[in-house]
Write an enzyme that holds these catalytic residues in place. Structure first.
Site, short mmCIF file in Angstrom:
data_model
loop_
_atom_site.label_atom_id
_atom_site.label_comp_id
_atom_site.label_asym_id
_atom_site.label_seq_id
_atom_site.Cartn_x
_atom_site.Cartn_y
_atom_site.Cartn_z
N ASP A 214 0.82 -1.20 0.00
CA ASP A 214 0.00 0.00 0.00
C ASP A 214 0.86 1.25 0.00
OD1 ASP A 214 -2.79 1.24 0.55
OD2 ASP A 214 -1.52 2.09 2.13
N GLU A 278 0.90 -0.72 -4.95
CA GLU A 278 -0.08 0.33 -5.21
C GLU A 278 0.71 1.62 -5.40
OE1 GLU A 278 -3.79 2.67 -3.07
OE2 GLU A 278 -1.91 2.31 -2.03
#
Length: 543
Positions: A214, A278
């Site tokens: 993330d 990401e």
């Protein structure tokens, strides 16, 4: 007219040694998938109980959003313990049971890892903030105030306001790219990297097959704390964060070195463990390529090209293959149309058109793209963005920016399992977010009973991607990009032609000679001289 389709091969075409290349992965947002203990919040046993549904779609694996110990200020993306399960989701034993059942069903398990920041309740931060000389004093980003007491730099946080908060114990500011409860890790510190690698090893030892990293381009900052310059683009600006060119608080050259360490760990385990980043922001395209270059960094990068787009047209779609043309040494892209951080694609893109027809066309388009594809929970049901009243909003971004953005809550509402049950079968009590009344008729049980449902159609399309190597791993070549979209997928002696009318009116179209219809979406007669709006065709070249 009845469309004559090719008979499908009985087994999956194996065109690559890596299981993940061209895979379809199903994203589960644990809070909203299934509640097993009737507290209004989804949990790990609830996911395990419904893994049969996920497996029935024909996907290759499941990606779980955070379920780790957390005070839930950002609903799990503020991690207080990297190696434990938050009690609202269950226990480590529940997680182990989930992995075991998933593997029994042939599903890989991918989990989120949040390595740019932690919760302010993490034991590391609690120690770090005590003074400037403790063993973890340099595990987070701390800096003295300017002579006038103002923050050390002009950096802004994603959720609004300065990216710095004063801490009286250390008489310093600490940095946070997101909420003030999410202090920034000093990932440039080798000890921090070692600790994060240990966390990844913990989950690898428990059998996970990969990780989504993330906000990884936020992981390292400029140690000089140089002010960001203003951003000169004229894009939409709803936050102070949008006014800056974020060249100093993210996107630093040390990030690929850290990613190389993560890859080395993953490669030390058997079974093609998978790492996907990401990467969002102003330099996402370049950073995705950088982080996946060669064979010693990440396997793939999670693209935002379609995820935040407010309009779908041929020009947008063709940007994907232009970004990833398949050059030597180039990484492998991953695409999605919806996830937990963006309004659902149907509501962003349908523009008043029939939502079922749009959902079917969009699913065919997604399954036709080169790269891995992520299907967000409920996308296989054609769920539109849920309406969440202001007094029920819980997402800090949605509350701060209301009503300028749709926010994230409307994409995070519970999955409807039973059309006629209390709370649509998600829970017996009021869930943490309300279920939109429009979602009840789209429940899983109702669609299972309807052979013409989006659910059955989604299974068929995912099956096509698994069966045809050209769709899963083949090259992609644009043929036409407006007003009709057409591109070819090619691998070996197999060539597929994908044609879409993304517009609002019929477009002239003549089916070329030498092709056979494999799938037709919203098309009555593929042999006519036009394609209606939201039509999609998948053709196979005759051999």
């Amino acid at each position: 007219m009845t469309v004559q389709t090719l008979s499908h091969p009985e087994t999956t075409t194996e065109t690559a040694t890596e299981w993940w290349r061209g895979a379809v992965l199903y994203q589960v947002y644990p809070r909203s998938f299934a509640d097993s203990n009737d507290d209004g919040i989804g949990d790990l046993p609830g996911i395990t109980a419904h893994l049969d549904h996920i497996a029935s779609l024909g996907v290759d694996g499941v990606w779980l959003s955070p379920f780790f110990t957390s005070p839930m200020k950002d609903f799990g993306y503020d991690v207080a313990d990297y190696t434990d399960v938050d009690p609202i989701f269950g226990t480590l034993a529940d997680f182990d049971a989930l992995v075991t059942r998933a593997h029994e069903l042939g599903l890989k398990v991918i989990i989120d890892q949040v390595y740019s920041h932690t919760s302010d309740l993490h034991a590391w931060f609690q120690e770090s903030r005590q003074n400037r000389i403790n063993p973890k004093a340099d595990w987070y980003v701390w800096a003295d105030a300017k002579p006038d007491g103002s923050p050390p730099s002009n950096w802004q946080s994603v959720f609004g306001g300065p990216a710095w908060t004063w801490d009286a114990r250390r008489h310093q500011y600490y940095m946070h790219n997101f909420l003030k409860e999410q202090p920034q890790l000093n990932v440039a510190n080798p000890e921090v990297q070692d600790a994060l690698i240990d966390a990844m090893r913990f989950w690898l030892d428990r059998g996970v097959d990969g990780f989504r990293l993330d906000a990884i381009n936020f992981a390292i900052h400029d140690p000089k704390l140089t002010d960001n310059p203003p951003l000169t683009s004229n894009g939409k600006r709803t936050r102070p964060f949008d006014f800056q060119d974020k060249i100093h608080n993210q996107s630093q050259p040390g990030i690929p070195v850290f990613l190389g360490r993560l890859r080395a760990l993953a490669d030390s385990y058997a079974g093609d463990r998978f790492l996907v980043a990401e990467v969002g922001g102003d330099r996402a395209n370049a950073e995705m390529k950088q982080y996946t270059q060669g064979d010693r960094l990440l396997h793939s990068a999670y693209g935002f090209l379609y995820l935040y787009a407010d309009h779908l047209d041929a020009e947008l779609v063709q940007k994907g293959p232009a970004m990833w043309p398949g050059m030597d040494g180039e990484g492998w892209p991953s695409w999605t149309f919806s996830n937990h951080d963006a309004p659902r694609a149907i509501s962003r893109w349908s523009e008043g058109r029939d939502e079922k027809a749009f959902a079917e066309m969009a699913m065919l388009l997604l399954m036709s793209l080169r790269g891995n594809v992520f299907v967000y929970q409920g996308e296989e049901l054609g769920l539109p963005q849920a309406h969440v009243p202001f007094d029920r909003l819980v997402d800090p971004e949605a509350i701060t920016n209301w009503p300028e953005t749709l926010g994230r809550d409307g994409a995070r509402t519970p999955i409807p399992w039973k059309a006629d049950a209390v709370q649509a079968g998600f829970s017996s009590v009021e869930p943490w977010l309300p279920i939109d009344p429009r979602h009840y008729p789209l429940a899983v049980d109702a669609q299972e009973a309807d052979p013409s449902s989006i659910l059955h159609f989604s299974r068929r399309l995912i099956g096509l991607r698994r069966r045809y190597g050209a769709l899963r791993t083949g090259t992609m070549r644009m043929v036409q990009a407006g007003p009709l979209l057409a591109f070819e997928r090619d691998e070996g002696d197999e060539t597929m032609l994908c044609v879409f009318n993304l517009g609002h009116s019929a477009e002239a179209w003549v089916m070329p000679v030498g092709w056979t219809v494999v799938e037709a979406v919203n098309v009555t007669d593929p042999l006519s001289d036009s394609l209606p709006p939201l039509a999609g065709l998948l053709l196979a070249k005759d051999t």
